[in-house]
Design a protein around this motif. Structure first.
Motif, PDB file in Angstrom:
ATOM      1  N   LYS A 382       0.720  -1.162  -0.078  1.00  0.00           N
ATOM      2  CA  LYS A 382       0.162   0.180  -0.102  1.00  0.00           C
ATOM      3  C   LYS A 382       0.915   1.347  -0.173  1.00  0.00           C
ATOM      4  O   LYS A 382       1.960   1.173   0.592  1.00  0.00           O
ATOM      5  CB  LYS A 382      -0.910   0.034   1.166  1.00  0.00           C
ATOM      6  CG  LYS A 382      -1.852  -1.017   1.335  1.00  0.00           C
ATOM      7  CD  LYS A 382      -2.753  -1.138   2.866  1.00  0.00           C
ATOM      8  CE  LYS A 382      -3.655  -2.270   2.928  1.00  0.00           C
ATOM      9  NZ  LYS A 382      -4.709  -1.932   2.224  1.00  0.00           N
ATOM     10  N   LEU A 383       0.739   2.207  -0.670  1.00  0.00           N
ATOM     11  CA  LEU A 383       0.872   3.538  -0.648  1.00  0.00           C
ATOM     12  C   LEU A 383      -0.141   4.590   0.102  1.00  0.00           C
ATOM     13  O   LEU A 383      -1.222   4.584  -0.484  1.00  0.00           O
ATOM     14  CB  LEU A 383       1.368   4.090  -1.897  1.00  0.00           C
ATOM     15  CG  LEU A 383       1.911   5.589  -1.943  1.00  0.00           C
ATOM     16  CD1 LEU A 383       3.161   5.705  -1.286  1.00  0.00           C
ATOM     17  CD2 LEU A 383       1.867   5.938  -3.565  1.00  0.00           C
ATOM     18  N   LYS A 384       0.350   5.234   1.083  1.00  0.00           N
ATOM     19  CA  LYS A 384      -0.749   6.223   1.822  1.00  0.00           C
ATOM     20  C   LYS A 384      -0.052   7.483   1.794  1.00  0.00           C
ATOM     21  O   LYS A 384       1.099   7.856   2.187  1.00  0.00           O
ATOM     22  CB  LYS A 384      -0.924   5.600   3.283  1.00  0.00           C
ATOM     23  CG  LYS A 384      -1.747   4.482   3.257  1.00  0.00           C
ATOM     24  CD  LYS A 384      -3.069   4.509   2.928  1.00  0.00           C
ATOM     25  CE  LYS A 384      -3.893   3.245   3.001  1.00  0.00           C
ATOM     26  NZ  LYS A 384      -5.472   3.453   2.444  1.00  0.00           N
ATOM     27  N   LEU A 385      -0.752   8.436   1.750  1.00  0.00           N
ATOM     28  CA  LEU A 385      -0.581   9.914   1.966  1.00  0.00           C
ATOM     29  C   LEU A 385      -1.703  10.462   3.167  1.00  0.00           C
ATOM     30  O   LEU A 385      -2.828  10.319   3.040  1.00  0.00           O
ATOM     31  CB  LEU A 385      -0.916  10.786   0.681  1.00  0.00           C
ATOM     32  CG  LEU A 385      -0.754  12.148   0.951  1.00  0.00           C
ATOM     33  CD1 LEU A 385       0.625  12.733   1.363  1.00  0.00           C
ATOM     34  CD2 LEU A 385      -1.048  12.977  -0.637  1.00  0.00           C
ATOM     35  N   GLU A 386      -1.265  11.180   3.834  1.00  0.00           N
ATOM     36  CA  GLU A 386      -2.042  11.812   5.070  1.00  0.00           C
ATOM     37  C   GLU A 386      -1.584  13.348   5.066  1.00  0.00           C
ATOM     38  O   GLU A 386      -0.076  13.579   5.205  1.00  0.00           O
ATOM     39  CB  GLU A 386      -1.727  11.277   6.322  1.00  0.00           C
ATOM     40  CG  GLU A 386      -1.878   9.579   6.158  1.00  0.00           C
ATOM     41  CD  GLU A 386      -1.439   8.865   7.640  1.00  0.00           C
ATOM     42  OE1 GLU A 386      -2.065   9.195   8.661  1.00  0.00           O
ATOM     43  OE2 GLU A 386      -0.525   8.288   7.504  1.00  0.00           O
ATOM     44  N   PHE A 387      -2.390  14.282   5.423  1.00  0.00           N
ATOM     45  CA  PHE A 387      -2.042  15.567   5.417  1.00  0.00           C
ATOM     46  C   PHE A 387      -2.993  16.180   6.321  1.00  0.00           C
ATOM     47  O   PHE A 387      -4.400  16.307   6.214  1.00  0.00           O
ATOM     48  CB  PHE A 387      -1.313  16.348   4.401  1.00  0.00           C
ATOM     49  CG  PHE A 387      -2.283  16.466   3.204  1.00  0.00           C
ATOM     50  CD1 PHE A 387      -3.089  17.759   2.951  1.00  0.00           C
ATOM     51  CD2 PHE A 387      -2.623  15.383   2.239  1.00  0.00           C
ATOM     52  CE1 PHE A 387      -3.857  17.897   2.054  1.00  0.00           C
ATOM     53  CE2 PHE A 387      -3.343  15.627   1.359  1.00  0.00           C
ATOM     54  CZ  PHE A 387      -4.145  16.842   1.268  1.00  0.00           C
ATOM     55  N   GLY A 398      -5.128   6.399  -0.506  1.00  0.00           N
ATOM     56  CA  GLY A 398      -3.830   5.635  -0.848  1.00  0.00           C
ATOM     57  C   GLY A 398      -4.226   4.967  -2.076  1.00  0.00           C
ATOM     58  O   GLY A 398      -5.534   4.878  -2.644  1.00  0.00           O
ATOM     59  N   TYR A 399      -3.350   4.007  -2.259  1.00  0.00           N
ATOM     60  CA  TYR A 399      -3.679   3.013  -3.279  1.00  0.00           C
ATOM     61  C   TYR A 399      -3.374   1.700  -2.799  1.00  0.00           C
ATOM     62  O   TYR A 399      -2.127   1.685  -2.464  1.00  0.00           O
ATOM     63  CB  TYR A 399      -3.002   3.309  -4.715  1.00  0.00           C
ATOM     64  CG  TYR A 399      -3.707   2.820  -5.939  1.00  0.00           C
ATOM     65  CD1 TYR A 399      -4.514   3.645  -6.586  1.00  0.00           C
ATOM     66  CD2 TYR A 399      -3.778   1.491  -6.260  1.00  0.00           C
ATOM     67  CE1 TYR A 399      -5.236   3.226  -7.570  1.00  0.00           C
ATOM     68  CE2 TYR A 399      -4.315   0.815  -7.186  1.00  0.00           C
ATOM     69  CZ  TYR A 399      -5.180   1.723  -7.992  1.00  0.00           C
ATOM     70  OH  TYR A 399      -5.919   1.450  -8.919  1.00  0.00           O
ATOM     71  N   SER A 400      -3.876   0.525  -2.904  1.00  0.00           N
ATOM     72  CA  SER A 400      -3.480  -0.847  -2.597  1.00  0.00           C
ATOM     73  C   SER A 400      -3.783  -1.965  -3.660  1.00  0.00           C
ATOM     74  O   SER A 400      -4.570  -1.652  -4.488  1.00  0.00           O
ATOM     75  CB  SER A 400      -4.704  -1.178  -1.381  1.00  0.00           C
ATOM     76  OG  SER A 400      -4.459  -0.220  -0.589  1.00  0.00           O
TER      77      SER A 400
END
Length: 494
Positions: A382-387, A398-400
Motif C-alpha cells: 500500500k501507498l498512503k498519503l496523510e495531511f 492511498g492505493y492498494s
C-alpha cells in the motif's frame, strides 16, 4: 543573533564549569521554555493503528463538560454518543448478487463510570444499540445488535501499587472482571472494530501492571468472547477460551517501543462450531519508533502460530511492515508511507497441515477501506498519503494491491463466504486493486464528520469466482459514505 554567536564562542573556549547564572537570561529562558518529558508513551504514527483510549474517546469527566453546577464532580465519567453513516455500495463483492445498496447504519452508545470516590473500587457500564435501515439484505450481527450491554465490569484500581518510574509517573495496578471491550498492539489481532456498527467484547478477567505513561507495562487477559445476537441479549461463548500476555517496553521510546505478546485460543467441539476442536498458540512481537528528528517512523510486526485444528497441525504466520516520512517543515505536515502485509493461507487442502492464519478478534479496516479484506491468506502493498490542509481538517488516501498468499485457499469475504475458494488454484491469485480517500473534520464542537470514497477494480480471482457462482461478474465496485458522530456532552463546552 550576534550576541548568541559571541556567547557560543566564549562558552566553547571555557575550561571551567559554567553555572546557570553565567548563562545570558534570554538563553536560560529559551532552554526552560522547552517542554519536559512527562510520559514514555509515543504514538506510533502508522496508518490505522491508533488504539481507542481507555475509557473510550467519547467519554467525558462530568466536571469538565461545562455543565453548570457539575464543576467539582471529578469522580464520574459519562458518555452519550450517536453515529449515523449513509453508504452507497455498488457491486459489493461481499454479496451473492451484483447490485447497488443504500444502507443507513445507526448506532447509539451510553457510558457511566465511577472512579476516585470509593477507590480502589471502580465500575463501568456501557450500552449500545446498533441497527441498519434501508438496506437490501437480511440483518446480520455486523450491523445489528439491539439494546446491548457491551461493558459491565468492576475494577480494583491501585494507583501507586508498584511505585513510580523515572519520570515520576505512578505505576498503577488494576484488576477488572466482567464484560469488557478494548484494543491492544496495532488492533489487527485485538480490536473494538470501531468502524463496524457493532463491537467486539469479552467476559472475563483483565489485569494490568503499570500504565501507558510508564516505561514498562504488562497486560494479562483470561476471557471468553461474547456472541453478538441480533435481537436477543448477547451470550458468552462458553466453547472458546481466549488468553493473552502483552508486554510494552518504552524505556527507549524516543527511538524504539517494543511490544512482545502471546495470544492463545482454545475451542471445544460443539454444534455451534460444527464440532471443530482447536487450540492455537500465537507468539509475536511488534516494534515501532521515530528517528531523524521525528521525520521518519517505522512499525513492524511478526506473529507465528502453531497448534492443532480439528486433527490438523496448525502452522501459520503474519508479517506487517510500514515506513513513513513526515514533512515536519511543511505547515500541513504531510506524511507519505509504504506498507506491506503478508498473511499466510492454507497451502494444500489435501495435506495434514492448516496454514490459514487465525485473525482472532482484530480490526479489518486498515487492510482495506471498503471492508473487503481481512488478515487471512493475503499479500498487500500500500501507498498512503496523510495531511492536514487546514487546521481541523484531516485528509488521507492511498492505493492498494491485493493477492492471495495461497491460490488454493479462500478469499474470506467474497460472495458472503460461499464459492470463495478454488482448491485447484486455477482461478488465479490476483484479487484486485483500489484507490481510497477520506476527509475528517469537526463542523461544530459536538459533531464529527467523516466522508470517504473507494474505487476497487476486481482481479482475476474475484471475477472467476463470481462467474462460477453467478454466471456473471463485475469489473469494479464503488463505495461512498457520509458519517456524522454526535457527542451530547460536548454541547456544553465553552
Amino acid at each position: 543573533m550576534k550576541k548568541k554567536i559571541i556567547y557560543t564562542i566564549l562558552l566553547s573556549g571555557t575550561s571551567g564549569f559554567v553555572s546557570a547564572q553565567d548563562i545570558p537570561a534570554d538563553t536560560t529562558a529559551e532552554k526552560l521554555s522547552q517542554p519536559s518529558k512527562t510520559s514514555y508513551y509515543i504514538e506510533p504514527g502508522s496508518y490505522g493503528t491508533k488504539r481507542e483510549t481507555d475509557p473510550p474517546s467519547y467519554i467525558r469527566e462530568l466536571g469538565k463538560t461545562g455543565i453548570k453546577g457539575a464543576e467539582k464532580i471529578d469522580w464520574l465519567d459519562v458518555g452519550l454518543d450517536y453515529r449515523a453513516r449513509f453508504e452507497v455500495r455498488h457491486n459489493d463483492l461481499r454479496r451473492e448478487v451484483i447490485t447497488t445498496d443504500y444502507p443507513l447504519l445507526l448506532r447509539s452508545r451510553a457510558y457511566i463510570g465511577i472512579k476516585n470516590i470509593i477507590d480502589p473500587f471502580r465500575a463501568v457500564i456501557e450500552f449500545e444499540d446498533a441497527h441498519r435501515v434501508n438496506g437490501k439484505f437480511a440483518p446480520d450481527n455486523r450491523d445489528f445488535n439491539r439494546a446491548e450491554l457491551i461493558q459491565a465490569y468492576a475494577e480494583l484500581h491501585f494507583k501507586n501499587a508498584l511505585g513510580k518510574d523515572d519520570l515520576g509517573n505512578s505505576r498503577a495496578l488494576f484488576i477488572r472482571f466482567g464484560r469488557q471491550a478494548f484494543e491492544f498492539t496495532d488492533r489487527r489481532l485485538i480490536g473494538l472494530n470501531r468502524w463496524r456498527n457493532t463491537t467486539n467484547n469479552f467476559l472475563g478477567l483483565r489485569t494490568t501492571l503499570g500504565q501507558e505513561k510508564n516505561d514498562w507495562q504488562l497486560d494479562l487477559l483470561a476471557l471468553r468472547p461474547i456472541n453478538r445476537l441480533i435481537d436477543e441479549f448477547d451470550k458468552t461463548d462458553n466453547n472458546r477460551d481466549f488468553w493473552a500476555v502483552i508486554g510494552h517496553w518504552r524505556k527507549w521510546s524516543d527511538a524504539l517501543t517494543i511490544e512482545p505478546y502471546y495470544l492463545g485460543l482454545k475451542q471445544r467441539p460443539a454444534a455451534a462450531n460444527n464440532n471443530r476442536e482447536r487450540i492455537i498458540h500465537s507468539p509475536g512481537i511488534r516494534f515501532y519508533g521515530w528517528f531523524n528528528s521525528n521525520h521518519i517512523n517505522y512499525d513492524f510486526t511478526y506473529t507465528q502460530q502453531f497448534g492443532e485444528d480439528n486433527g490438523l497441525d496448525h502452522n501459520a504466520y503474519a508479517v506487517t511492515a510500514e515506513v513513513g516520512y513526515k514533512f515536519q517543515q511543511i505547515k500541513s505536515k504531510p506524511r507519505v508511507s509504504l506498507f506491506y502485509g503478508h498473511v499466510s493461507g492454507d497451502k494444500d487442502p489435501n495435506d495434514n497441515v492448516n496454514n490459514r492464519f487465525e485473525r482472532f478478534f482484530g480490526f479489518a479496516r486498515p487492510w482495506s477501506s471498503d471492508d473487503y479484506v481481512i488478515p487471512e491468506n493475503i499479500i498487500t502493498p500500500k501507498l498512503k498519503l496523510e495531511f492536514e490542509p487546514v487546521k481541523g481538517v484531516k485528509f488521507d488516501g492511498g492505493y492498494s494491491f491485493y493477492w492471495l498468499a495461497s491460490s488454493t485457499d479462500r478469499f474470506n469475504n467474497l460472495l458472503a463466504g460461499s464459492n470463495n475458494r478454488d482448491v485447484t488454484g486455477n482461478s488465479g491469485t490476483f484479487l484486485g486493486h483500489g484507490l481510497d480517500a477520506r476527509v475528517r473534520f469537526v463542523p461544530t464542537k459536538f459533531i464529527d464528520a467523516n466522508i470517504g470514497y473507494t474505487h476497487y477494480t476486481m482481479g482475476e480471482f474475484v471475477q472467476n469466482r463470481q462467474e462460477a457462482a453467478l454466471n456473471e461478474h463485475a469489473t469494479s465496485s464503488d463505495f461512498f459514505y457520509i458519517e456524522l458522530s454526535f457527542n451530547a456532552f460536548d454541547m456544553f463546552k465553552k
